[in-house]
Design an enzyme around this catalytic site. Structure first.
Site, mmCIF file in Angstrom:
data_model
loop_
_atom_site.group_PDB
_atom_site.id
_atom_site.type_symbol
_atom_site.label_atom_id
_atom_site.label_comp_id
_atom_site.label_asym_id
_atom_site.label_seq_id
_atom_site.Cartn_x
_atom_site.Cartn_y
_atom_site.Cartn_z
ATOM 1 N N ARG A 1 -5.000 5.462 4.955
ATOM 2 C CA ARG A 1 -4.866 5.155 3.529
ATOM 3 C C ARG A 1 -5.508 3.815 3.209
ATOM 4 N NH1 ARG A 1 0.710 4.811 1.051
ATOM 5 N NH2 ARG A 1 1.140 3.647 2.954
ATOM 6 N N SER B 1 -0.811 0.493 13.373
ATOM 7 C CA SER B 1 0.481 0.853 13.977
ATOM 8 C C SER B 1 0.365 1.238 15.449
ATOM 9 C CB SER B 1 1.115 1.999 13.188
ATOM 10 O OG SER B 1 1.223 1.631 11.836
ATOM 11 N N ASP C 1 3.257 -1.278 11.330
ATOM 12 C CA ASP C 1 3.975 -0.602 10.236
ATOM 13 C C ASP C 1 5.457 -0.976 10.227
ATOM 14 O OD1 ASP C 1 4.417 0.720 12.618
ATOM 15 O OD2 ASP C 1 4.321 2.735 11.770
#
Length: 921
Positions: A543, A606, A660
């Site tokens: 994203r 992450s 994350d």
């Protein structure tokens, strides 16, 4: 020839006249289709009343749970005894069920006269009483068949209404079928018989099941036809049973699976529900019975009463001068002189009239040809009404089954037994025709039971034995996933030790729990503001976000676009991966009209990184299926900058690289300043927390706090939790992209739970405990059982029918029992995952409490991840585990909203604020 035609015409006219005469006299016994549909609806209402806890006490149709939860699946085998008590004779059987699914049954049996004490005597007497005599006969049978040296399970067919709380128990509610033994009602028949059998010291028999003859019929037919889920008896008495969804049975705890319900439909109408269709003959018969006011439906249907109904009608017609020239014999006045076999004989197609004459003469009557025709038609009307009423009630059961299964068309089989059904020449055809007319949406097969009630009891016992043995094996597997309090405390202690080990400078490089400094040294204070870009890489989707933060009101607005990362990119080269990421950024900047605008950027990455500052992160190792080459050991921020340079279209100010988990903590910290822990429970599993700088030996300085990314997924890589790992965990680990690594994550995260379940299902199927021993090709495929299936299957709102639909998507043809086991397996795996997560989190909060020297700690945990959010029980079990293991910590769980995107922007905003503060100082 003319004379022959004349005689035929005369006979036809005579027959027509007699039929019309009888039809007028018995007008109220003829039931229209509309009336039958109405009776069907009434019976449906009675069924629902009997199933509901509040209305059951006043229900006429008792809908008794039988605790028979499964039908034969063909794998039953062994020797069983069966005892059938319910008529003038009782029967003892030895039943040998063939092995290897051959569905072959051998039976040896012996009939004994039913003791008079059972029919009339006192069941409470000492030796010589009714059940003692039954036990004596059983002992005699075993001696005759040379079975006394064997320990054998026994199934008892007891054809009277019993209330059961388990399969091997039955409290007699009331006698039926003219039985009247005193002292037995309201007692447990199994306990009484067991006590009677103990008098024979050389007999070792264990009663595993008590069943009704109707249930026995269904089970016998189900052994030959797995579609059979209804049993009907139409004989001396009448009754029906069927497999009902547990979720609809208020009288029994639990919602899973199905259970056979013994309707005891003979009592339908005892509350007056059938008063409008009862005739004067039904009322007279009832008044003269042993149980007036009881078993109204049975008295209109069953073989015990049809002959008597015919007698009462003939007597009334004779008195009215409509038969026998008004003459009546003493036999016609005598109760019981016409039996059901007489009715069947009179209705035979060719010899019916001759039989009628013979029977009437035996009754001392002198019938004319017209009388014989009329009497035959009386029998037809009485038996046809019986078939019609039976069909209406059966149609109600079939409709309920279809609705339970939520199908437009139901394919099912009805197992049938009983002398009336067997000996009456027209009865089966009439019943079948009317049922199919009343429920056109059901494709019904009627299967005549062989030795139904007795063989059926043996089949119930065989199924109970199979289920018991299978249950033992299944429980043995599930027990591997049940963690004791002691084991959880041990996991908590080991996690605490590994956390401390990872914070030490000397041991940091060797620690399995990495304890990585993030250089995030502050939480949002509400003054942050501006526009920020955020990148989020942590799974198969990537994203790009634009985040606008306004100070004062703690307002955040986000715009984002999702891009896929193909497998060939995930497992290609590092240059290809980062070029793809930059391509996605360029597309987003074009989309948002931001080309040429240099914005501060936070990069949520992450994967385990070793950081030396907030904008430098060296990848330690890939997880979650990524395998891009030339990345491990490299600074991912530098790789991103180089990819931006290669593209040479825009420039970005990369302020922070974050995990994350840290983003989740920061997002929740923006709303709640008490949030100092971040937890991810999704595709992966990780946790971060704010640690006192004085405890972080790898970073200079003792003042303040810094967020530590624990990377706890590697906990156990040194073998410290091998004692709770199972062979299924080993299978999953060895088949993964990183064998021997991330062992804790492989027991707790969404990426692996479905695979653990798949391994268990394969093992159980190989053992013949699931799916009839058949492993589908799809189930053999690694990764096919996604964790989302666990969440769906464990949903409290999901019926077993929907569980079966999910399994069908995986090519698994599951029974109801299979679905229950799959649900249990999913529950065991996800529960262990939540408990292990809770134990790890408890180690953190206890550490924070002790480090701060507090008697009681209040702290908030920011949480994100699909497993935590979507699984119906994971969050609750995790929270309960933390509360049990860290009772002096008051932990609030706060669900993060877009931690990886919004969180990255907030970290960037905090970093900018702190940089500005340093400049000003």
């Amino acid at each position: 020839m003319f004379a022959v035609h004349l005689m035929a015409f005369y006979f036809s006219k005579l027959k027509e006249d007699q039929i019309k005469k009888v039809d007028r006299f018995l007008y109220h016994m003829r039931l229209s289709d509309d009336t039958l549909l109405d009776i069907m609806r009434r019976f449906r209402a009675e069924m629902e009343k009997g199933l509901a806890k509040d209305t059951n006490p006043t229900a006429a149709v008792k809908m008794l749970p039988t605790f028979v939860r499964a039908i034969p699946d063909g794998s039953e085998n062994g020797e069983f005894l069966s005892l059938d008590l319910g008529g003038s004779k009782f029967r003892v059987l030895k039943v040998q069920v063939a092995e290897e699914g051959k569905r072959h049954v051998q039976m040896e049996s012996q009939f004994y006269p039913t003791p008079n004490e059972i029919i009339r005597g006192n069941g409470t007497e000492v030796p010589g009483s009714c059940l003692n005599t039954v036990a004596d006969c059983l002992a005699d049978f075993m001696k005759t068949k040379d079975l006394k040296h064997k320990k054998l399970p026994l199934g008892l067919t007891f054809s009277f209404p019993c209330r059961q709380t388990k399969l091997e128990e039955g409290v007699l509610l009331s006698w039926t079928k003219k039985f009247k033994a005193r002292g037995v009602q309201d007692t447990d028949v199994v306990s009484r018989l067991t006590k009677a059998m103990r008098r024979h010291k050389d007999m070792d028999v264990d009663i595993l099941a008590l069943v009704n003859d109707t249930v026995g019929t269904m089970m016998t037919c189900a052994y030959d036809d797995p579609y059979c889920e209804v049993g009907v008896i139409i004989g001396t008495g009448t009754n029906a049973c069927y497999m009902e969804d547990m979720s609809n049975i208020d009288l029994v705890e639990g919602d899973e699976g199905r259970m056979c319900i013994n309707t005891e439909w003979g009592a339908f109408g005892d509350d007056g529900a059938l008063e409008d269709i009862r005739t004067e003959f039904d009322r007279e018969l009832d008044l003269g019975s042993l149980n007036p006011g009881k078993q109204m439906f049975e008295k209109m249907i069953s073989g015990l009463y049809l002959g008597e109904l015919v007698r009462l009608i003939l007597l009334k017609m004779a008195k009215a001068g409509l038969l026998f020239g008004g003459e009546k014999s003493s036999a016609l006045h005598t109760k019981g002189k016409i039996e059901t076999w007489h009715v069947a004989a009179m209705e035979k197609y060719k010899e019916g009239l001759a039989n009628t004459r013979e029977i009437l003469v035996d009754l001392g009557l002198e019938p004319s040809e017209a009388d014989c025709i009329a009497v035959q038609h009386v029998c037809t009307i009485v038996s046809f009404r019986s078939a019609n009423l039976c069909a209406a009630a059966l149609a109600a059961i079939l409709t309920r089954l279809r609705e339970n299964k939520k199908v437009e068309r139901l394919r099912t089989t009805v197992g049938v037994d009983g002398t009336l059904y067997k000996i009456h020449p027209q009865y089966p055809k009439r019943l079948h025709k009317v049922v199919r007319k009343l429920v056109p949406s059901c494709d019904v097969r009627f299967l005549l039971s062989e030795s139904g009630s007795t063989k059926g009891a043996a089949m119930v016992t065989a199924v109970a034995s199979r289920v018991k043995a299978q249950r033992k094996q299944i429980d043995k597997v599930l027990a591997l996933f049940r963690l004791t309090q002691e084991q959880l405390v041990d996991v908590q202690a080991k996690m605490r030790a590994e956390l401390e080990y990872g914070l030490k400078k000397k041991s940091h490089g060797l620690a399995t729990v990495r304890m990585l400094p993030t250089y995030v040294c502050g939480l949002p204070d509400g003054t942050e503001k501006g526009k920020f870009l955020a990148l989020d890489l942590g799974g198969t989707n990537f994203r790009v976000l634009l985040v606008k933060i306004r100070s004062g009101r703690r307002s955040v607005r986000m715009y984002n676009k999702i891009f896929a990362i193909p497998l060939e990119i995930m497992q290609g080269t590092g240059e290809e991966l980062f070029d793809h990421i930059v391509q996605c950024i360029a597309d987003f900047l074009d989309y948002m009209g931001l080309k040429g605008v240099s914005l501060p950027l936070g990069f949520t990455f992450s994967f385990p990184c070793r950081q030396t500052s907030i904008d430098k992160g060296t990848l330690i190792g890939w997880t979650k299926g990524f395998k891009a080459t030339d990345c491990e050991g490299e600074d991912v921020v530098d790789m991103l900058r180089e990819a931006i340079k290669r593209r040479n279209e825009f420039d970005l100010d990369i302020v922070a690289v974050v995990n994350d988990t840290v983003g989740t903590m920061m997002t929740c910290g923006y709303e709640d300043p008490n949030c100092e822990i971040g937890l991810i429970a999704g595709t992966g599993s990780n946790m971060c927390y704010m640690e006192d700088m004085r405890n972080i030996e790898m970073v200079e300085g003792d003042e303040g706090k810094m967020c530590i990314n624990t990377e706890w997924g590697g906990f156990g890589d040194n073998g410290c939790i091998d004692d709770i790992r199972t062979r299924y965990d080993t299978e999953v680990d060895e088949g993964s992209l990183n064998p021997g690594k991330q062992r804790y994550e492989k027991m707790t995260s969404g990426m692996y739970l479905g695979e653990i379940v798949r391994q268990i299902l394969i093992d159980l199927t190989k053992q013949g405990l699931l799916f009839r021993g058949q492993i589908s090709e799809r189930l053999r495929t690694r990764g096919i059982f996604e964790t989302k299936f666990l969440s769906q299957i464990e949903s409290d709102r999901l019926a077993l029918l929907q569980v079966r639909t999910i399994l069908q998507q995986l090519g698994l043809d599951s029974t109801c029992e299979d679905s229950i086991v799959v649900k249990e397996v999913c529950g065991a795996v996800s529960r262990r995952a939540a408990q292990l997560c809770g134990a790890g989190l408890a180690a953190i909060v206890e550490k924070r409490r002790e480090d701060q020297g507090l008697e009681h700690l209040r702290i908030t945990v920011g949480v994100d991840g699909t497993l935590y959010k979507l699984h119906p029980h994971f969050s609750r079990i995790l929270q309960e585990t933390v509360k049990e293991l860290a009772p002096r910590c008051d932990v609030t769980f706060m669900l993060s909203e877009d931690g990886s995107g919004k969180g990255a922007a907030l970290i960037t905003a905090v970093a900018k604020r702190l940089q500005q503060a340093q400049k000003e100082n």
